[in-house]
Design an enzyme around this catalytic site. Structure first.
Site: not given
Ligand code: NAD
Length: 376
Positions: A124, A127, A130
């Site tokens: 994290q 990251d 993020s």
């Molecule tokens: P991303 O930028 O890859 O995508 C943005 C969002 O678009 C995602 O939530 C995805 O589900 C959504 N999406 C894709 N297709 C879609 C559709 N057809 N309609 C509506 N929404 C759609 O995502 P991100 O911001 O990089 O985050 C991905 C996941 O990783 C999240 O669940 C986030 O909470 C998680 N995360 C975890 C950690 C950790 O545990 N260390 C750190 C960062 C993010």
């Protein structure tokens, strides 16, 4: 170790890979840090501030001539030519750009793409997706508020009542959640859609409403779980039902912020031209996925244009592709801390390079070494 920090040269890139805070820590660990003159200026960091933190100021050749080069964006051909084989380069090197990775490998560089880090608790603090998506979500709402000709909050004044803006957020990852939080602080009424039902609680905890779409088949339920925290492409049957629900909300919306992405694939089309036509004049779409649509055209809306703001069917569509660069100082501060935390995994306390492929973060981020592309 000799660490070089060049000025970024990509158009519109204002960020820088180190700040005085991280330079001070690197210098305290015994490293020599050479920052290219002017590298921080667009992020409001002067050469003098870097020098005060312990850096030497150099030119591009000096920065790229170091043992380790800290970048924001992947090096250009000309920049790659300035690095000697064996140089370690760290940055957002775009792990899905096969040709770009091959170029780094052919130059004999040892390259780490920070976007490839796993979404785990341990990763994290490094990251970059993020830290930067959080800023993009915030700035998208700021831009929408600026373009929109009305208030966000509901106001009761002596001259009459003003209704709260209705905001629809499409894609509720890091950027979408920050967009919800920011729009809420401004007083908007918020609805949000994502393929992953697990985000419902997060949306509600921020005061938004989840746009419910049923999962009718095992295939739909399985796809909705995603992989590694990321979304997977949903079956057409589910997307069709989602579109019906989203279209109803978009027709009533004043602002739409779309952030939906699927790693390594084109961004899904969520706001069709017909949906834009049905929106109220003066509405605003900020398409964070601009430039990432099928064949690089459009984003979540096919009418969005990369790095342009256009008005179509009376709707302002913002296609800014590098929102974090518009918040250069904080984007750099957070990015620089991500980079510093990653360095702790590959540089020993004695200051030597140690690439431990047993470490899942190191192995995932390593994209080139010894002339080979090593992307996992
Ligand atoms: P991303 O930028 O890859 O995508 C943005 C969002 O678009 C995602 O939530 C995805 O589900 C959504 N999406 C894709 N297709 C879609 C559709 N057809 N309609 C509506 N929404 C759609 O995502 P991100 O911001 O990089 O985050 C991905 C996941 O990783 C999240 O669940 C986030 O909470 C998680 N995360 C975890 C950690 C950790 O545990 N260390 C750190 C960062 C993010």
């Amino acid at each position: 170790m000799l660490i070089g920090v060049p000025a970024e040269t990509m158009a519109g890139e204002t960020r820088v890979a180190v700040t005085p805070e991280t330079v001070k820590k690197l210098a305290a660990s015994g490293h020599t840090v050479r920052v290219q003159s002017g590298a921080g200026i667009a992020a409001s960091v002067t050469d003098a501030a870097y020098q005060a933190a312990g850096a030497e100021i150099t030119d591009a050749t000096g920065a790229f001539g170091a043992d380790m080069v800290l970048k924001v964006r992947t090096p250009t051909d000309a920049e790659t030519a300035l690095m000697k084989p064996g140089t370690v380069v760290i940055g957002m090197l775009n792990p899905f750009d096969a040709a770009g990775l091959q170029r780094l490998a052919t130059a004999g560089l040892t390259a780490f793409a920070l976007e490839a880090a796993p979404r785990t608790t341990r990763a994290q603090s490094m990251d970059v997706l993020s830290s930067q998506a959080n800023i993009a979500g915030y700035k998208a709402v700021m831009i929408a508020a600026d373009k929109y000709q009305r208030f966000f909050p509901m106001l009761m004044t002596a001259a009459g009542t003003v209704k709260a803006a209705r905001v629809v957020i499409l894609g509720v990852g890091v950027a979408g959640l920050q967009a919800i939080a920011t729009a809420k602080r401004l007083g908007a009424v918020i609805e949000a859609s994502d393929v992953r039902p697990s985000v419902k609680e997060q949306i509600e905890s921020l005061g938004g409403k989840f746009i419910e779409v049923s999962y009718d088949t095992d295939e739909e339920k399985e796809a909705a779980v995603g992989v590694g925290g990321y979304a997977r492409p949903m079956p057409a049957s589910w997307l069709a039902r989602q579109q019906v629900e989203v279209a109803k909300r978009v027709a009533l919306a004043d602002i739409v912020i779309s952030t939906a992405l699927i790693p390594g694939r084109a961004a899904p089309t969520l706001i069709t031209e017909d949906m834009v036509k049905a929106m109220k004049p003066g509405s605003v779409i900020v398409d964070i996925a601009a430039g990432k649509g099928p064949d690089g055209v459009g984003g979540n809306c096919p009418l969005s244009e990369a790095d342009k703001t256009v008005v179509k069917h009376g709707v302002t569509i913002v296609g800014e592709t590098n929102l974090p660069a518009l918040v250069a100082a904080d984007a750099s501060a957070l990015y620089a801390r991500n980079v510093l935390d990653f360095l702790k995994l590959i540089v020993t306390k004695e200051g030597a390079l140690k690439i431990d492929l047993e470490d899942d973060i190191v192995a995932a981020c390593r994209v080139a070494q010894d002339g080979q592309v090593t992307k996992q």
